[in-house]
Design an enzyme around this catalytic site. Structure first.
Site, PDB file in Angstrom:
ATOM      1  N   HIS A   1     -75.662  21.092  89.893  1.00  0.00           N
ATOM      2  CA  HIS A   1     -76.551  20.098  90.510  1.00  0.00           C
ATOM      3  C   HIS A   1     -76.429  18.775  89.753  1.00  0.00           C
ATOM      4  CE1 HIS A   1     -79.074  22.609  93.228  1.00  0.00           C
ATOM      5  NE2 HIS A   1     -78.769  23.564  92.372  1.00  0.00           N
TER       6      HIS A   1
ATOM      7  N   CYS B   1     -73.563  22.292  94.677  1.00  0.00           N
ATOM      8  CA  CYS B   1     -74.225  23.591  94.614  1.00  0.00           C
ATOM      9  C   CYS B   1     -73.791  24.500  95.765  1.00  0.00           C
ATOM     10  CB  CYS B   1     -75.735  23.437  94.549  1.00  0.00           C
ATOM     11  SG  CYS B   1     -76.550  24.986  94.089  1.00  0.00           S
TER      12      CYS B   1
ATOM     13  N   GLU C   1     -77.754  15.971  90.473  1.00  0.00           N
ATOM     14  CA  GLU C   1     -79.042  15.256  90.499  1.00  0.00           C
ATOM     15  C   GLU C   1     -80.030  15.803  89.471  1.00  0.00           C
ATOM     16  OE1 GLU C   1     -79.931  18.804  93.106  1.00  0.00           O
ATOM     17  OE2 GLU C   1     -78.183  17.627  92.504  1.00  0.00           O
TER      18      GLU C   1
END
Length: 214
Positions: free
Chosen positions: A193, A82, A195
């Site tokens: 992202h 990011c 995650e």
């Protein structure tokens, strides 16, 4: 035991990053790193973040992490996520113009406010937020088991413009085609992202944990 340091400079949801890494690497020691010693002790480094680049660079400097971070980017398997890849560039237009870390040559620029969807002609919202496809432009170990065109989760108003097109390993379309994954030697960095990107994101993190760059 592999030691994975997640750089903690006070920006981003680090809890979700740590939990995702622990999920894909239960035998690893995942720790938050706020000083040079923690980075030196790590086998692998993850550089996440969200928010504005000006605050990011200010906090890295305040914590004396700028040079240790550059050293880690030269010597260890290193994953930027990011805001991370934006900070790895030379310069960002955000906050009136900010000098970044200069690990990759190039700039970070803002999406044009008048971007439109190629199919419908509808005005596209800035920031670019939500799920979008990533098209792999070069093979890489971190793409293993991930189909080109897989969807990942994005939240950003600025995008990467690397000086060297050879470092681009993934692109995304949002009114324009832009670099969304860059790589060189021991470095891999993505605008999205992982995650927050479900199965594909977890697979990318698992690939990073297993990655042994030559």
């Amino acid at each position: 035991m592999s030691r994975i340091a997640v750089i903690d400079y006070g920006m981003g949801n680090l809890h979700s990053v740590v939990k995702a890494l622990e999920h894909v690497a239960p035998a690893a020691q995942v720790t938050l790193a706020r000083d040079a010693q923690a980075l030196r002790a790590a086998d692998r480094v993850v550089f996440p973040g969200q928010g504005a680049i000006g605050h990011c660079m200010h906090e890295l400097a305040r914590l004396d992490l700028v040079e240790p971070l550059r050293a880690a980017a030269r010597s260890k398997p290193f994953l930027g996520m990011c805001l991370g890849p934006q900070a790895l560039m030379d310069f960002s237009e955000e906050n009136g113009g900010v000098a970044a870390l200069g690990v990759f040559a190039g700039r970070v620029v803002r999406f044009d406010e008048h971007l439109t969807d190629a199919a419908s002609g509808a005005r596209l919202k800035i920031p670019h937020m939500g799920w979008n496809q990533v098209w792999q432009t070069r093979p890489h170990a971190l793409w293993d088991g991930i189909a080109s065109g897989s969807r990942f989760y994005f939240v950003h108003s600025y995008y990467l413009q690397p000086a060297d097109a050879a470092v681009v390993v993934g692109e995304t379309s949002y009114g324009i085609d832009f670099a969304t994954a860059i790589a060189r030697d021991n470095l891999f960095a993505v605008q999205f992202h992982p995650e927050k990107s479900a199965r594909a994101g977890l697979r990318l993190l698992a690939n990073f944990v297993a990655w042994n760059p030559a």
